[in-house]
Design a protein around this motif. Structure first.
Motif, short mmCIF file in Angstrom:
data_model
loop_
_atom_site.label_atom_id
_atom_site.label_comp_id
_atom_site.label_asym_id
_atom_site.label_seq_id
_atom_site.Cartn_x
_atom_site.Cartn_y
_atom_site.Cartn_z
N ALA A 91 35.13 3.62 46.86
CA ALA A 91 36.12 2.83 46.12
C ALA A 91 36.59 3.60 44.89
N LEU A 92 37.41 4.60 45.11
CA LEU A 92 37.93 5.39 43.99
C LEU A 92 39.39 5.08 43.69
N MET A 93 40.05 4.33 44.56
CA MET A 93 41.47 4.05 44.36
C MET A 93 41.73 3.36 43.03
N ASP A 94 40.86 2.44 42.64
CA ASP A 94 41.07 1.76 41.36
C ASP A 94 40.99 2.73 40.19
N LYS A 95 40.23 3.80 40.35
CA LYS A 95 40.15 4.81 39.29
C LYS A 95 41.38 5.72 39.28
N VAL A 96 41.90 6.03 40.46
CA VAL A 96 43.09 6.87 40.56
C VAL A 96 44.32 6.13 40.03
N CYS A 97 44.36 4.82 40.22
CA CYS A 97 45.51 4.01 39.82
C CYS A 97 45.61 3.77 38.32
N ARG A 98 44.62 4.18 37.58
CA ARG A 98 44.65 3.94 36.14
C ARG A 98 45.71 4.80 35.47
N ARG A 99 46.51 4.18 34.62
CA ARG A 99 47.58 4.90 33.93
C ARG A 99 47.03 6.05 33.08
N ASP A 100 45.88 5.84 32.43
CA ASP A 100 45.33 6.90 31.59
C ASP A 100 44.86 8.10 32.43
N VAL A 101 44.37 7.84 33.63
CA VAL A 101 43.96 8.93 34.52
C VAL A 101 45.19 9.70 35.00
N LEU A 102 46.23 8.98 35.38
CA LEU A 102 47.47 9.63 35.82
C LEU A 102 48.12 10.41 34.68
N ARG A 103 48.06 9.87 33.47
CA ARG A 103 48.60 10.58 32.30
C ARG A 103 47.84 11.88 32.07
N ARG A 104 46.51 11.82 32.19
CA ARG A 104 45.70 13.03 32.02
C ARG A 104 46.06 14.06 33.08
N ALA A 105 46.29 13.60 34.31
CA ALA A 105 46.69 14.51 35.38
C ALA A 105 48.04 15.15 35.06
N TRP A 106 48.98 14.36 34.55
CA TRP A 106 50.29 14.90 34.18
C TRP A 106 50.14 15.97 33.10
N VAL A 107 49.33 15.70 32.09
CA VAL A 107 49.13 16.66 31.00
C VAL A 107 48.55 17.96 31.55
N ALA A 108 47.60 17.86 32.48
CA ALA A 108 47.02 19.06 33.07
C ALA A 108 48.06 19.85 33.86
N VAL A 109 48.89 19.16 34.62
CA VAL A 109 49.95 19.83 35.38
C VAL A 109 50.95 20.48 34.43
N ARG A 110 51.34 19.76 33.40
CA ARG A 110 52.32 20.28 32.44
C ARG A 110 51.77 21.50 31.70
N ASP A 144 52.31 1.32 40.36
CA ASP A 144 52.72 0.17 41.18
C ASP A 144 52.61 0.50 42.68
N GLU A 145 53.12 1.66 43.07
CA GLU A 145 53.08 2.05 44.48
C GLU A 145 51.65 2.22 44.98
N LEU A 146 50.80 2.80 44.15
CA LEU A 146 49.40 2.97 44.54
C LEU A 146 48.70 1.63 44.67
N GLU A 147 48.90 0.74 43.70
CA GLU A 147 48.24 -0.56 43.74
C GLU A 147 48.71 -1.42 44.90
N MET A 148 49.99 -1.31 45.25
CA MET A 148 50.54 -2.09 46.36
C MET A 148 50.34 -1.40 47.71
N ARG A 149 49.73 -0.20 47.66
CA ARG A 149 49.50 0.60 48.87
C ARG A 149 50.81 1.01 49.55
N TRP A 150 51.87 1.17 48.75
CA TRP A 150 53.16 1.60 49.28
C TRP A 150 53.31 3.11 49.26
N TYR A 151 52.57 3.77 48.42
CA TYR A 151 52.73 5.22 48.26
C TYR A 151 52.31 5.94 49.52
N ARG A 152 53.16 6.78 50.00
CA ARG A 152 52.86 7.62 51.16
C ARG A 152 53.25 9.04 50.80
#
Length: 111
Positions: free
Chosen positions: A40-59, A89-97
């Motif tokens: 059950a890691l999806m809830d951790k991936v969907c966190r805005r702070d985790v995604l922001r950290r990933a963006w900062v690393a990519v940038r 939103d897409e991750l939480e709704m399982r729409w992201y592909r």
């Protein structure tokens, strides 16, 4: 990273860096039980702070466009917060592909 460095880094960041605290908790759980499977890691991936950290690393790494050919400049023009919000939103709704990744330079050897 050694257990000592991970531990001191997380202790110094409690309350100030929730992403680091999450990383440390997952690290501790994995070290305590090397055979553990994380289902059950999806809830951790969907966190805005985790995604922001990933963006900062990519940038910070001057990330290259992916399979969709979207550049960092295009993401910034679109709006980082807007993109991350839509992605959550897409991750939480399982729409992201994700688009299929291209395979380059990989050949299966024949035995």
């Amino acid at each position: 990273m050694s257990a000592g460095r991970a531990s001191s880094a997380a202790l110094g960041s409690r309350g100030r860096d929730p992403v680091r605290a999450l990383q440390h908790a997952l690290y501790r759980a994995a070290k305590a039980d090397p055979g553990r499977r994380f289902h059950a890691l999806m809830d951790k991936v969907c966190r805005r702070d985790v995604l922001r950290r990933a963006w900062v690393a990519v940038r910070n790494n001057d990330g290259a466009p992916g399979i969709d050919k979207t550049t960092l400049a295009e993401v910034e023009e679109y709006g980082i917060d807007r993109l991350l919000g839509e992605l959550v939103d897409e991750l939480e709704m399982r729409w992201y592909r994700p688009l299929l990744a291209r395979r380059a330079g990989l050949r299966q050897s024949r035995l």
